[in-house]
Design a protein around this motif. Structure first.
Motif, mmCIF file in Angstrom:
data_model
loop_
_atom_site.group_PDB
_atom_site.id
_atom_site.type_symbol
_atom_site.label_atom_id
_atom_site.label_comp_id
_atom_site.label_asym_id
_atom_site.label_seq_id
_atom_site.Cartn_x
_atom_site.Cartn_y
_atom_site.Cartn_z
ATOM 1 N N SER A 88 35.525 38.350 32.993
ATOM 2 C CA SER A 88 36.784 39.039 32.696
ATOM 3 C C SER A 88 36.520 40.364 31.994
ATOM 4 C CB SER A 88 37.674 38.159 31.811
ATOM 5 O OG SER A 88 37.024 37.861 30.579
ATOM 6 N N ILE B 53 40.664 36.434 37.278
ATOM 7 C CA ILE B 53 40.394 37.220 38.481
ATOM 8 C C ILE B 53 38.917 37.109 38.835
ATOM 9 C CG2 ILE B 53 40.362 39.524 39.482
ATOM 10 C CD1 ILE B 53 42.739 40.234 37.788
ATOM 11 N N ASN C 220 44.920 45.356 43.801
ATOM 12 C CA ASN C 220 45.132 44.188 42.961
ATOM 13 C C ASN C 220 45.571 44.685 41.591
ATOM 14 O OD1 ASN C 220 44.539 42.060 40.965
ATOM 15 N ND2 ASN C 220 43.702 40.931 42.699
ATOM 16 N N THR D 38 36.067 38.359 41.682
ATOM 17 C CA THR D 38 35.858 39.349 42.737
ATOM 18 C C THR D 38 34.431 39.250 43.261
ATOM 19 O OG1 THR D 38 34.887 41.257 41.588
ATOM 20 C CG2 THR D 38 37.238 40.845 41.206
ATOM 21 N N SER E 287 47.256 43.709 38.055
ATOM 22 C CA SER E 287 47.474 42.509 37.243
ATOM 23 C C SER E 287 47.722 42.903 35.797
ATOM 24 C CB SER E 287 46.256 41.588 37.326
ATOM 25 O OG SER E 287 45.095 42.263 36.861
ATOM 26 N N THR F 202 42.740 40.787 32.956
ATOM 27 C CA THR F 202 41.626 40.415 33.832
ATOM 28 C C THR F 202 41.432 38.908 33.913
ATOM 29 O OG1 THR F 202 40.052 40.535 32.004
ATOM 30 C CG2 THR F 202 40.426 42.561 33.259
ATOM 31 N N PRO G 167 43.782 46.290 36.305
ATOM 32 C CA PRO G 167 44.375 45.470 35.232
ATOM 33 C C PRO G 167 45.031 46.373 34.188
ATOM 34 C CG PRO G 167 41.992 45.567 34.972
ATOM 35 C CD PRO G 167 42.311 46.320 36.230
ATOM 36 N N TYR H 76 40.935 47.298 41.886
ATOM 37 C CA TYR H 76 41.480 46.403 40.859
ATOM 38 C C TYR H 76 42.004 47.251 39.702
ATOM 39 C CZ TYR H 76 39.300 42.597 43.427
ATOM 40 O OH TYR H 76 38.948 41.694 44.407
#
Length: 284
Positions: free
Chosen positions: A130, A121, A113, A123, A115, A118, A146, A144
């Motif tokens: 965030s 998002i 993921n 999870t 991005s 944050t 970010p 993840y």
């Protein structure tokens, strides 16, 4: 349903940070889960013996072979960064999958993921907060990444740092696939995640991921995809992360973090990354 502690790795302010979330075990199984026994060591360390005997860690010759990796160009735009991490993920899979297979351990690639920030998002490991950076969530086997939290204003185009962060998180996925993470998290839940033993377990998990990170960078450098100056940057960065004064002491000192990274980088042997049989001082 058994509840386990899920380790979440955060990177902020140049230092590794940690958040703890509670969720299902990473295999999705329900019911009682196996635990492991602590052996009392002469130096006072409490070592999870069964985890230290994991098949991934007992073959003294288990190594990641040198391999060329055509990393896509780095950039802070989401599509460009995603392509970079996707090419890195393909190389990480090619490196780790055969090693797990030789140990008769399962493998499936993690989801990614990537991005810009944050924001928005949610999870299984962090909920809707965030306040996180790069981390691996074993509940859904997702890494993840970010971009806003990777400190690109500081590291600029030194993409080996972002690769190293990714390889560390991928190391947690390797721990999940091998069963190391599940056992360590189960025992940590049993003893209390913030107890002395629980925090020591967390440090053993994190420092092993540092070592696995170093193993992968060694493989990539051996294949000609990383230069010696880039490895120097990665070594310096590895010594810049870790627990600081006032922290929860769940990742290990910056010195130990650097030492375990360099062990992986210089030795490239999974057995040398066995933090679960290391002395208490080595994982402090």
């Amino acid at each position: 349903m058994t509840l386990l502690i899920i380790i979440v790795v955060l990177v902020a302010g140049g230092l590794v940070r940690n958040a703890i979330s509670t969720g299902r075990n990473d295999s999705g199984a329900t019911g009682p889960q196996p635990t492991f026994t602590f052996d009392s060591q002469p130096d006072g360390a409490t070592v999870p013996a069964e985890t230290g005997r994991n098949p991934l860690l007992t073959n003294p010759n288990a190594t990641l072979v040198p391999a060329r990796c055509a990393y896509s160009a780095w950039g802070t735009q989401v599509d460009v960064a995603r392509k970079f991490f996707e090419t890195a993920a393909s190389c990480l899979e090619a490196a780790w999958k055969p090693l797990l297979g030789k140990a008769n351990l399962p493998f499936q690639p993690p989801a990614l993921n990537v991005s810009a920030t944050t924001a928005g998002i949610t999870t299984p490991c962090t909920g809707s907060t965030s306040n996180f950076a790069a981390f691996y969530c074993p509940a859904n086997k997702t890494i993840y990444l970010p971009i806003s939290q990777l400190q690109t204003d500081y590291f600029k185009d030194n993409w080996v740092v972002y690769l190293s962060v990714f390889a560390h998180e991928y190391g947690h996925h390797v721990q999940a696939m091998s069963g190391i993470l599940r056992k360590a998290n189960s025992e940590r839940a049993d003893v209390g995640p913030r107890s002395t033993v629980g925090l020591e377990l967390s440090r053993r998990v994190e420092l092993q991921a540092n070592c696995f990170d170093g193993m992968y960078l060694s493989s990539s450098a051996g294949g000609g995809s990383l230069t010696n100056p880039q490895l120097t940057v990665a070594r310096k960065d590895a010594y810049g992360r870790g627990d600081q004064a006032g922290d929860m002491r769940d990742h290990g000192t910056s010195e130990n973090g650097g030492v375990w990274f360099e062990t992986g980088l210089d030795e490239n042997l999974a057995a040398q990354c066995n933090t679960f049989t290391a002395s208490a001082d080595a994982v402090g």
